[in-house]
Design an enzyme around this catalytic site. Structure first.
Site, short mmCIF file in Angstrom:
data_model
loop_
_atom_site.label_atom_id
_atom_site.label_comp_id
_atom_site.label_asym_id
_atom_site.label_seq_id
_atom_site.Cartn_x
_atom_site.Cartn_y
_atom_site.Cartn_z
CB CYS B 86 -25.13 103.73 -113.93
SG CYS B 86 -26.40 104.02 -115.18
CG HIS B 203 -23.35 108.21 -113.65
ND1 HIS B 203 -22.54 107.20 -114.14
CD2 HIS B 203 -24.57 108.01 -114.22
CE1 HIS B 203 -23.24 106.45 -114.97
NE2 HIS B 203 -24.46 106.91 -115.03
CD GLU B 205 -19.31 107.86 -112.77
OE1 GLU B 205 -19.99 107.93 -111.73
OE2 GLU B 205 -19.76 107.39 -113.83
#
Lengths: 85, 230
Positions: B86, B203, B205
């Site tokens: 990002c 994302h 994560e």
């Protein structure tokens, strides 16, 4: 060394979609400004700098645009004015 | 394998990244402060999401000048893995680690959603645990995610297999609705010419556990583990 006030225009490069510009064009058309064919929205940056003369001030700001103020991938810049401050 | 997660002023996914590495994967992770010039011997650098330096001027434009980024660039030039997520992708582009730029979403809206991305190249250190055509469900949350580059750059990226992820619909096919930001050629993530810097808007994560909606992000981290420890 003299002090200069340098103004720079930075706009999205031709051919790059500028959705803000497009939205504003559409709004202007809605207001009846049919003559508007394109709107580009960018940034206006005013710098106060020290330089030996106006030419050197212009050159400094061009270098700043190349390295930071504008993104060479997507934006064009134009030095609008160089004035003694 | 040790992960370093850079914290810039305005980063807000550094804790998510730390959680993904340290808690979900159980691997060593350290935060790397933006003013530091010490990578602390990490193997992988994560440039996390957020709004570094308030996105002033352009997203990622100022972060690239921070002291830690000089070390990250050196690490990348030496072939060290860098994962830009990002805002981290935006920073990597601004720093010249990846080509192109990320511009304001075409619809001018901040998008916060879970999207589908298709693996376009499984022969990278970030996707070795995937197959070409696999579709991963990963969250996005960004206002400036429209990947943009000139046609020559896009053709080169495609030709060299450097488009790693593309936004797709539920049938695994790219379309304008599935693309959350209007990125050129539906690009969600690209890799550097040397194959060690991956930038992506979604994302991974935040997709490490089924409990929170998707564990597909693990595939990227597990790929990295398999390749870097090999």
């Amino acid at each position: 060394m003299s002090r200069f006030r340098v103004a720079v225009h930075i706009v999205p490069r031709k051919g790059i979609l500028d959705p803000q510009g497009k939205a504003v064009s559409d709004a202007l058309h809605a207001l009846g400004f049919d003559g508007v064919s394109d709107t580009r929205i960018g940034r206006h940056i005013v710098l106060h700098i020290a330089a030996p003369d106006a030419k050197a001030a212009d050159a400094q700001v061009r270098e700043m645009c190349g390295k930071l103020l504008a993104n060479p991938v997507t934006e064009d810049f134009e030095i609008a004015t160089v004035e003694r401050a | 394998m040790k992960f370093g997660i850079v914290t810039f002023p305005g980063s807000n996914c550094d804790y998510d990244s730390y959680h993904a590495v340290a808690d979900s994967l159980g691997l060593p992770a350290v935060y790397l402060w933006h003013k530091s010039t010490d990578l602390q011997g990490v193997d992988v650098v994560i440039l996390p999401g957020g709004f570094s330096y308030g996105d002033y001027l352009r997203a990622g434009a100022i972060a690239r000048f921070s002291p830690i980024m000089q070390e990250v660039a050196t690490h990348a030039r030496a072939g060290g893995p860098v994962l830009g997520i990002c805002n981290g992708f935006q920073i990597a582009c601004e720093a010249g680690l990846l080509p192109g730029a990320l511009l304001r979403n075409a619809n001018l809206q901040f998008v916060s959603d879970t999207v589908r991305i298709r693996v376009e190249n499984a022969d990278t250190m970030f996707t070795s645990r995937c197959e070409v055509g696999d579709v991963l469900r990963i969250p996005v949350a960004h206002g400036d995610g429209r990947f943009t580059a000139d046609d020559n750059t896009l053709d080169r990226l495609e030709g060299e297999g450097r488009v790693v992820f593309r936004y797709v619909n539920e049938h695994g096919v790219p379309d304008a609705v599935a693309n959350p930001n209007g990125s050129m050629r539906d690009i969600a993530g690209i890799i550097s010419s040397e194959g060690n810097v991956l930038g992506l808007m979604p994302h991974p994560e935040r997709a490490m556990e089924d409990l929170i909606g998707s564990a597909d992000g693990r595939r990227i981290f597990e790929s990295l583990l398999a390749r870097v420890s090999a």
